[in-house]
Design a protein around this motif. Structure first.
Motif, short mmCIF file in Angstrom:
data_model
loop_
_atom_site.label_atom_id
_atom_site.label_comp_id
_atom_site.label_asym_id
_atom_site.label_seq_id
_atom_site.Cartn_x
_atom_site.Cartn_y
_atom_site.Cartn_z
N PHE A 78 0.86 -1.19 0.00
CA PHE A 78 0.00 0.00 0.00
C PHE A 78 0.89 1.24 0.00
O PHE A 78 2.04 1.19 0.47
CB PHE A 78 -0.95 0.02 1.20
CG PHE A 78 -0.27 0.13 2.54
CD1 PHE A 78 -0.09 1.37 3.16
CD2 PHE A 78 0.17 -1.00 3.22
CE1 PHE A 78 0.52 1.47 4.40
CE2 PHE A 78 0.79 -0.91 4.46
CZ PHE A 78 0.96 0.33 5.05
N ILE A 90 1.72 5.24 1.00
CA ILE A 90 1.50 6.19 2.09
C ILE A 90 2.64 7.20 2.04
O ILE A 90 3.72 6.91 1.48
CB ILE A 90 1.44 5.44 3.45
CG1 ILE A 90 0.66 6.24 4.50
CG2 ILE A 90 2.82 5.07 3.94
CD1 ILE A 90 0.18 5.41 5.67
N SER A 129 -3.51 5.59 10.53
CA SER A 129 -3.57 5.41 9.07
C SER A 129 -2.55 4.39 8.61
O SER A 129 -2.83 3.54 7.75
CB SER A 129 -3.35 6.76 8.38
OG SER A 129 -3.33 6.60 6.98
N ASP A 174 -3.42 0.72 10.47
CA ASP A 174 -4.64 0.08 9.98
C ASP A 174 -4.52 -0.39 8.53
O ASP A 174 -5.37 -1.16 8.06
CB ASP A 174 -5.82 1.05 10.11
CG ASP A 174 -6.19 1.33 11.56
OD1 ASP A 174 -5.74 0.57 12.44
OD2 ASP A 174 -6.90 2.32 11.81
N SER A 175 -3.50 0.07 7.82
CA SER A 175 -3.30 -0.36 6.43
C SER A 175 -2.53 -1.67 6.32
O SER A 175 -2.46 -2.27 5.25
CB SER A 175 -2.56 0.73 5.64
OG SER A 175 -3.29 1.93 5.61
#
Length: 553
Positions: A251, A253, A327, A330-331
């Motif tokens: 992911f 970020i 953030s 939780d990813s």
């Protein structure tokens, strides 16, 4: 020795990615070194005179043998943080838990196999506060012929985050111990040993050199003693692919949150215009607790950038930016693929509820007649004077008891304003687990004195983080929201301020294994406990006897 064989051995040591090898040999010399930072020089304890220390390279399933020789006046141990140590508990390294320390002039050989692990871990001293300067990276490459489960990077970079005190770190903690008060915070944070500019001293910062169009795997390690940190690069997103040597679903970020003892692998693609971009390393603290609040400014510099370009800036996360931490956390999801399945226990043999916090105990020699202590389930851990694993293996009585409470002795409103009883019990109390039993631990922060985030590390195992939340854990409602499909697999987890986190693991590794807050100040105060995991059946489930060179107390 034939020249070709000597060259093969040399290549295996210096370029482990290029030469297949089943055994990696290293020699660590613990020595003092004068180092100048923040416009001041002091002597520090190091491995091989380096800060950070040398990187240990190996492949998944390799055996690693490290001879550590102590040439300083301090007792020393080395912990291979996050290494499973399956059936090699004698090599785990925490002083007075799995070994007595290596005394001045003595050596000890650590011998372990990197079973089923690949990614980035760290090694560090595990006695007093020596890990402030004794630490380094562990790079575990995949087995030969096995690709990364993400696009192959063009290059890899190791990024080690740490803290620096102008004063002697051992003197800092000794003074705090004598006073019963919190220790002085560090004077700055470092990136690969570089403190960056600070008020009153124009120290050179770290520079990350990149080329346009190339992708870099950043192996980021938080080796700090007490600070949880934000890491950010102006104008660039980072793709997270692994934490604590466990792959995750990728992911993107822009800000990484990383606690002491944690590692994060991130892909950085150099896809911006040629120039100079600021890198910020800043602390996170969402509780009324003192900390080193300086931001370290480093730079990312593209090849071909002019000599004195303008620096492209970015915003620094607020010190109490809790939403940014959530953030990131939780990813995180494990891959849970056919090649890398997520084997989270679905049934539980031991359901444990551990409160974590700070208390106050009497102290006749301290400034105020009292001292701050840390505790789990109201027990402040008392360090023994002999290794617990040795005491367990040889059945030496009087060293510890096996009555650590599975729940708080007196339930209360854990995250409320409860200050009715600040005093804790002292003891070397362990909790016994049978081999292959499954364990769930709910780690609950408490607001006694002050709530605080507790990065918690379990030795000897990875665990699955199946749930977290704010307030008091609700044993009836909260488990219904647990992620039992693809929870992230870690060895260190941040227990949120005023909240809880739930982890699960299988006790398939016999030995004595420490569980502790990885903020060194809290570890020193006794915020730790240990598990005894009993032997199973047969030699493959039984811890072998200690090596002949096991240090003596």
């Amino acid at each position: 020795m034939a020249p070709w064989f000597r060259a093969l051995l040399l290549g295996a040591f210096l370029f482990p990615a290029l030469v297949e090898s089943l055994v990696r040999h290293y020699k660590f010399s613990v020595v003092s070194k004068n180092i100048t930072k923040l416009c001041a020089t002091k002597s520090i304890v190091t491995v091989d005179g380096q800060f950070p220390g040398p990187t240990l390279y190996a492949r998944e399933d390799d055996t690693v043998i490290v001879r550590v020789t102590n040439h300083v006046t301090d007792n020393v141990t080395i912990h291979w943080h996050g290494v499973r140590q399956f059936l090699t508990g004698w090599s785990d390294g925490p002083a007075y838990i799995t070994q007595c320390p290596i005394q001045p002039g003595q050596s000890y050989i650590y011998n372990f196999t990197l079973t089923g692990q690949r990614g980035t871990l760290l090694w560090h001293a595990h006695i007093s506060w020596l890990r402030a300067t004794i630490h380094g990276a562990i790079v575990i490459l995949p087995k030969r012929g096995i690709p990364y489960p993400f696009p192959k990077p063009d290059k890899e970079k190791i990024i080690i985050l740490a803290e620096w005190w102008k004063a002697d770190v051992e003197a800092v903690i000794n003074q705090a111990t004598q006073s019963g008060l919190p220790p002085n915070v560090s004077d700055t944070h470092t990136i690969n040993g570089h403190p960056g500019p600070v008020p009153g001293c124009s120290s050179q910062g770290y520079t990350l050199h990149v080329e346009s169009g190339k992708t870099y795997l950043l192996r980021i390690i938080n080796a700090a003693v007490n600070d949880e940190l934000f890491f950010k690069i102006a104008g660039h997103n980072l793709t997270i692919v692994e934490v604590d040597a466990s792959y995750v679903k990728p992911f993107q970020i822009d800000t990484i949150f990383i606690s002491p003892g944690q590692t994060t692998n991130a892909l950085l693609t150099a896809n911006q215009g040629i120039g100079k971009y600021i890198i910020t390393l800043s602390p996170f603290m969402d509780a009324p607790v003192g900390l080193d609040n300086l931001t370290n400014y480093a730079t990312l510099r593209y090849k071909g950038t002019p000599t004195n370009p303008p620096t492209i800036l970015t915003s620094v996360p607020a010190q109490n930016a809790t939403p940014i931490t959530y953030s990131f956390i939780d990813s995180l999801r494990s891959l849970n693929s056919p090649q890398y399945p997520t084997k989270v226990p679905l049934t539980i043999d031991h359901s444990l509820f551990f409160t974590m916090g700070v208390g106050v105990n009497p102290c006749d020699t301290c400034v105020n007649g009292s001292k701050l202590v840390g505790d789990i389930n109201n027990v402040s851990f008392v360090m023994p004077t002999i290794g617990l694993l040795q005491a367990y293996h040889y059945d030496i009585s009087g060293v510890y008891t096996v009555d650590f409470p599975a729940n708080p002795p007196i339930p209360f409103n854990y995250t409320g304003n409860s200050t009715s009883n600040l005093q804790t019990n002292n003891g070397t109390r362990l909790y016994r687990l049978s081999f292959n039993s499954t364990v769930q631990i709910v780690l609950q922060d408490t607001a006694v004195i002050a709530p605080e985030n507790h990065p918690t590390h379990l030795h000897g195992f990875n665990f699955f983080v199946v749930g977290k939340g704010l307030g008091n854990f609700d044993k009836n409602k909260d488990p219904q929201k647990f992620n039992l499909v693809d929870p992230v697999e870690r060895n260190t987890v941040a227990v949120p301020t005023g909240g809880w986190v739930a982890v699960r693991f299988k006790a398939d590794n016999p030995g004595v294994w420490l569980l502790h807050c990885h903020l060194e100040v809290h570890t020193t105060w006794g915020l730790k406990m240990a598990f005894i995991v009993e032997n199973g059946m047969g030699p493959n489930e039984t811890l072998p006897p200690p090596p002949s060179d096991l240090p003596r107390c």
